[in-house]
Design a protein around this motif. Structure first.
Motif, PDB file in Angstrom:
ATOM      1  N   PRO A 248      19.091  -8.159  40.979  1.00  0.00           N
ATOM      2  CA  PRO A 248      20.477  -8.282  41.453  1.00  0.00           C
ATOM      3  C   PRO A 248      20.641  -7.923  42.930  1.00  0.00           C
ATOM      4  N   ALA A 249      19.957  -6.870  43.375  1.00  0.00           N
ATOM      5  CA  ALA A 249      20.076  -6.475  44.780  1.00  0.00           C
ATOM      6  C   ALA A 249      19.473  -7.530  45.691  1.00  0.00           C
ATOM      7  N   THR A 251      19.243 -10.697  45.106  1.00  0.00           N
ATOM      8  CA  THR A 251      20.152 -11.851  45.113  1.00  0.00           C
ATOM      9  C   THR A 251      21.356 -11.608  46.021  1.00  0.00           C
ATOM     10  N   LEU A 252      21.940 -10.404  45.926  1.00  0.00           N
ATOM     11  CA  LEU A 252      23.095 -10.084  46.765  1.00  0.00           C
ATOM     12  C   LEU A 252      22.744 -10.064  48.243  1.00  0.00           C
ATOM     13  N   SER A 253      21.525  -9.682  48.560  1.00  0.00           N
ATOM     14  CA  SER A 253      21.113  -9.629  49.966  1.00  0.00           C
ATOM     15  C   SER A 253      20.674 -10.989  50.495  1.00  0.00           C
ATOM     16  N   GLY A 254      20.647 -12.004  49.614  1.00  0.00           N
ATOM     17  CA  GLY A 254      20.262 -13.350  50.023  1.00  0.00           C
ATOM     18  C   GLY A 254      18.772 -13.540  50.149  1.00  0.00           C
ATOM     19  N   THR A 256      14.684 -13.198  48.159  1.00  0.00           N
ATOM     20  CA  THR A 256      13.994 -13.373  46.887  1.00  0.00           C
ATOM     21  C   THR A 256      12.867 -12.356  46.789  1.00  0.00           C
ATOM     22  N   HIS A 280      15.875  -1.344  51.396  1.00  0.00           N
ATOM     23  CA  HIS A 280      17.209  -1.956  51.324  1.00  0.00           C
ATOM     24  C   HIS A 280      17.554  -2.339  49.881  1.00  0.00           C
ATOM     25  N   TRP A 281      16.583  -2.908  49.165  1.00  0.00           N
ATOM     26  CA  TRP A 281      16.846  -3.325  47.785  1.00  0.00           C
ATOM     27  C   TRP A 281      17.137  -2.136  46.891  1.00  0.00           C
ATOM     28  N   LEU A 284      20.640  -0.770  47.731  1.00  0.00           N
ATOM     29  CA  LEU A 284      21.694  -1.604  47.176  1.00  0.00           C
ATOM     30  C   LEU A 284      21.767  -1.455  45.650  1.00  0.00           C
ATOM     31  N   THR A 285      20.617  -1.352  45.002  1.00  0.00           N
ATOM     32  CA  THR A 285      20.590  -1.165  43.552  1.00  0.00           C
ATOM     33  C   THR A 285      21.227   0.157  43.153  1.00  0.00           C
ATOM     34  N   LEU A 288      24.978  -0.099  43.450  1.00  0.00           N
ATOM     35  CA  LEU A 288      25.608  -0.871  42.383  1.00  0.00           C
ATOM     36  C   LEU A 288      25.608  -0.144  41.044  1.00  0.00           C
TER      37      LEU A 288
END
Length: 363
Positions: A248-249, A251-254, A256, A280-281, A284-285, A288
């Motif tokens: 999910p993180a 995907t949100l950051s654009g 893969t 960063h991932w 962000l995780t 969320l």
């Protein structure tokens, strides 16, 4: 209805239930208190108006008891200090910030294992807590007469000790003990809810400071991301796990997630890659799935504690008592008088009549 009003109502209830002879509160004073508090009440009166009447009546009668028996009723005005939530909150939150910042050590060799981040442990621990909270938050409040078996055993042990050690209490002392027992059980959800709010706030700060520490240390050093695992022996096995945790993180950051070939190239003892995107991932995780839910739960438990303080189901402690008080205050109660016929009752019969009167009083 606030806690002080509820406390006064239960104090008066305990005194009246242990004052069968009406030595402390004569019937005339009770009628005067009802009138001064707004009786007679309308038959279709609302619950809020009933509670307001009970609170005024209790405050009026407790003042009379205090003024008449000042030496033996000091406990009426005593207030329990309760847990020091301000101190607890400050200590836990400061500890969470310090531990969170220091725990997130990215590695003395400037190398991190993407499977052993402290943040990964925070994620899994938080998931378990959320399942528990869903059960606790939506569980209905349990009436004071239905404690769980551990509380029941503890109550039985305290009762047996008090019975063995103490003589027969006076009516006012019995009222004090009865009130303390009921008040403790009735208000037990309040400190629990406030403590849960503090713990969620501390967990929020722990996770936030861990992320902050990760970025601070990453500013002055270049960390390389690698992986190794006992259970994931191939990159094709690792990737589905990363899709669940970090997908999910990403995907949100654009972005893969790395391909199987890229993950294979990162396996220890390879040099790995720059850890920036992994940091960063994870950040962000955590935002969320930890920061947002923890903030919501901290606020929800705080709101619930405030709501519980206003809506404690104190009437469930003794429904007949409150029905009797309210019925006599609305004029719905029927007057009952025991009159001897064709005889002059002796003292024993008079005492028996008082017993019937007390039984009807509680029914």
């Amino acid at each position: 209805m606030n806690l002080d009003d509820i406390r006064n109502i239960l104090l008066l209830q305990a005194i009246e239930e242990n004052d069968e002879a009406e030595h402390f509160l004569p019937a005339a004073e009770k009628r005067e208190a009802a009138t001064a508090s707004g009786a007679p009440l309308a038959k279709n009166v609302s619950r809020a108006e009933e509670d307001a009447f009970l609170a005024k009546r209790a405050a009026w009668l407790l003042r009379r008891v205090r003024s008449r028996f000042p030496d033996t009723t000091a406990w009426i005005e005593e207030r329990s200090a309760g847990p020091p939530f301000g101190t607890i909150s400050l200590v836990l939150c400061l500890a969470a910030v310090v531990v969170g910042f220091l725990t997130n050590e990215l590695g003395p060799e400037k190398r991190i294992n993407i499977l052993s981040f402290p943040l990964l442990g925070i994620l899994f621990w938080s998931a378990l807590i959320y399942l528990r909270e869903i059960h606790l938050f939506f569980r209905r409040w349990r009436p004071p007469g239905a404690p769980d078996w551990l509380e029941w055993l503890g109550e039985r042990a305290r009762t047996s000790e008090e019975t063995a050690a103490a003589p027969e209490p006076t009516p006012l002392e019995a009222a004090r003990l009865l009130f303390a027992k009921r008040w403790r059980r009735l208000t037990s959800p309040l400190p629990a809810a406030r403590l849960k709010s503090i713990l969620h706030c501390a967990a929020f700060l722990l996770a936030a400071s861990a992320i902050g520490g990760m970025y601070v240390k990453g500013l002055a050093n270049e960390y390389r991301a690698v992986w190794e695992s006992t259970f994931f022996t191939e990159a094709s096995q690792l990737r589905p796990f990363l899709e669940i945790v970090l997908g999910p993180a990403a995907t949100l950051s654009g972005a893969t997630l790395p391909s199987d070939a890229e993950l294979t190239a990162m396996r220890w003892p390879a040099e790995g890659e720059n850890a920036a995107r992994w940091i960063h991932w994870y950040a962000l995780t955590i935002g969320l799935f930890v920061l947002l839910p923890r903030a919501f739960l901290a606020l929800a438990w705080r709101v619930r504690a405030s709501r519980l303080a206003r809506t404690l189901p104190f009437r469930e402690i003794s429904l007949p008592y409150f029905e009797r008080v309210l019925s006599t205050s609305t004029g719905a109660a029927l007057a009952l008088r025991i009159v001897p016929y064709a005889c002059e009752p002796d003292e024993e019969i008079r005492r028996a009549a008082l017993g019937w009167r007390a039984l009807l009083f509680k029914s």
